[in-house]
Design a protein around this motif. Structure first.
Motif, PDB file in Angstrom:
ATOM      1  N   ALA A 102       3.138 -53.053 -21.642  1.00  0.00           N
ATOM      2  CA  ALA A 102       2.170 -53.715 -21.012  1.00  0.00           C
ATOM      3  C   ALA A 102       1.316 -54.507 -21.764  1.00  0.00           C
ATOM      4  N   ALA A 103       1.265 -54.347 -23.164  1.00  0.00           N
ATOM      5  CA  ALA A 103       0.620 -55.002 -24.061  1.00  0.00           C
ATOM      6  C   ALA A 103       0.932 -54.929 -25.403  1.00  0.00           C
ATOM      7  N   ASP A 150      -0.919 -59.769 -22.998  1.00  0.00           N
ATOM      8  CA  ASP A 150      -0.913 -58.651 -21.847  1.00  0.00           C
ATOM      9  C   ASP A 150       0.265 -59.236 -20.781  1.00  0.00           C
ATOM     10  N   PHE A 151       0.847 -58.302 -20.376  1.00  0.00           N
ATOM     11  CA  PHE A 151       1.995 -58.705 -19.545  1.00  0.00           C
ATOM     12  C   PHE A 151       1.713 -58.320 -18.037  1.00  0.00           C
ATOM     13  N   ARG A 152       1.596 -59.233 -17.145  1.00  0.00           N
ATOM     14  CA  ARG A 152       1.200 -58.923 -15.780  1.00  0.00           C
ATOM     15  C   ARG A 152       2.480 -58.714 -14.794  1.00  0.00           C
ATOM     16  N   ARG A 153       3.618 -59.735 -15.036  1.00  0.00           N
ATOM     17  CA  ARG A 153       4.828 -59.545 -14.280  1.00  0.00           C
ATOM     18  C   ARG A 153       6.021 -59.756 -15.110  1.00  0.00           C
ATOM     19  N   LEU A 167       1.257 -67.397  -9.972  1.00  0.00           N
ATOM     20  CA  LEU A 167       1.496 -66.172 -10.487  1.00  0.00           C
ATOM     21  C   LEU A 167       1.154 -66.074 -12.155  1.00  0.00           C
ATOM     22  N   LEU A 168       0.424 -65.414 -12.632  1.00  0.00           N
ATOM     23  CA  LEU A 168       0.102 -65.086 -14.002  1.00  0.00           C
ATOM     24  C   LEU A 168       1.142 -64.063 -14.346  1.00  0.00           C
ATOM     25  N   LEU A 169       2.105 -64.529 -15.334  1.00  0.00           N
ATOM     26  CA  LEU A 169       3.137 -63.734 -15.951  1.00  0.00           C
ATOM     27  C   LEU A 169       2.704 -62.881 -17.087  1.00  0.00           C
ATOM     28  N   ALA A 170       2.003 -63.795 -18.023  1.00  0.00           N
ATOM     29  CA  ALA A 170       1.420 -63.138 -19.383  1.00  0.00           C
ATOM     30  C   ALA A 170       0.357 -64.060 -19.811  1.00  0.00           C
ATOM     31  N   ARG A 183      -1.422 -69.013 -21.861  1.00  0.00           N
ATOM     32  CA  ARG A 183      -0.940 -67.954 -20.776  1.00  0.00           C
ATOM     33  C   ARG A 183       0.248 -68.728 -20.061  1.00  0.00           C
TER      34      ARG A 183
END
Length: 241
Positions: free
Chosen positions: A183-184, A41-44, A69-72, A63
């Protein structure tokens, strides 16, 4: 001794300018998981040419973080979508030729699908619509420069071969605009992939709602043997007001 490592994505492994190619990032994370099928999952956006931290997770995944900051994030997953029969090498070649002859607007110099990449500097996943079916496909041959010491396409680039076809499916099968992002991405690698041999990447729509659409993607040999299969969620950019 720390459990994390620091990685820096090289500039040439970009999707959008200054943003790391999503399929590559997903493959790097998936390699840290023991599961056979992995969802990322991509967050940023993950930057290129900047160190980011790769941490293991308690669930057996990994991760990618930048500071706080969580990126993926990668986690074990259920098997990805079942792939239909791949188009023939000839049909996939014709589809790629048609795409290059009249590419959609908004193309960028992406490692996966950039039109100016060579077999040694990109994957050249120029997926065009396959006549007579609800598929997009590209025939392509990775150059030796993309291979590892054993002459195989590294797993993170096999993951990459499952990324851009999803964008093409959205553009050509669902009328989506330029600028959509992954996004995923869920994938399972099935066999080693040698460089210097013909491959077919292809994708099909699974669902579409609002700004989001889901696709199945797959990679096969020129003879039709599946190498990897995936499923992705794409998100179209918001309309500018």
């Amino acid at each position: 001794m720390s459990d994390f490592e620091t990685i820096t994505v090289p500039a040439h492994l970009s999707g959008y300018p200054g943003v790391a190619f999503g399929g590559y990032v997903a493959g790097v994370l998936a390699a840290r998981s023991a599961a056979k099928t992995v969802r990322v999952d991509f967050r940023r956006p993950v930057p290129t040419q900047a160190p980011v931290r790769l941490d293991p997770t308690a669930e057996g995944g990994a991760r990618l973080v930048d500071g706080e900051l969580l990126l993926a994030a990668a986690s074990p997953a259920e098997p990805a979508a079942q792939a239909p029969e791949p188009p023939s090498w000839e049909l996939a070649t014709a589809a790629a030729d048609a795409y290059r002859a009249a590419p959609p607007d908004g193309m960028v110099d992406c490692f996966g699908c950039g039109l100016h990449r060579t077999p040694g500097t990109g994957l050249r996943l120029h997926c065009g619509r396959v006549p007579g079916g609800a598929l997009v496909a590209a025939a392509w041959t990775p150059g030796p420069a993309l291979g590892d010491a054993d002459g195989l396409l590294p797993p993170e680039l096999v993951w990459g071969a499952l990324d851009c076809p999803g964008n093409a499916a959205g553009r050509l099968l669902d009328g989506r605009r330029a600028g959509a992002v992954t996004a995923a991405l869920t994938a399972r690698l099935l066999r080693p992939v040698p460089v210097g041999a013909g491959l077919v990447s292809y994708a099909w729509l699974l669902g579409s709602e609002g700004r989001k659409y889901r696709v199945g993607t797959a990679l096969a040999t020129a003879d039709g043997d599946l190498c990897a299969v995936g499923e992705a969620l794409w998100v179209e950019p918001r309309t500018q007001s």
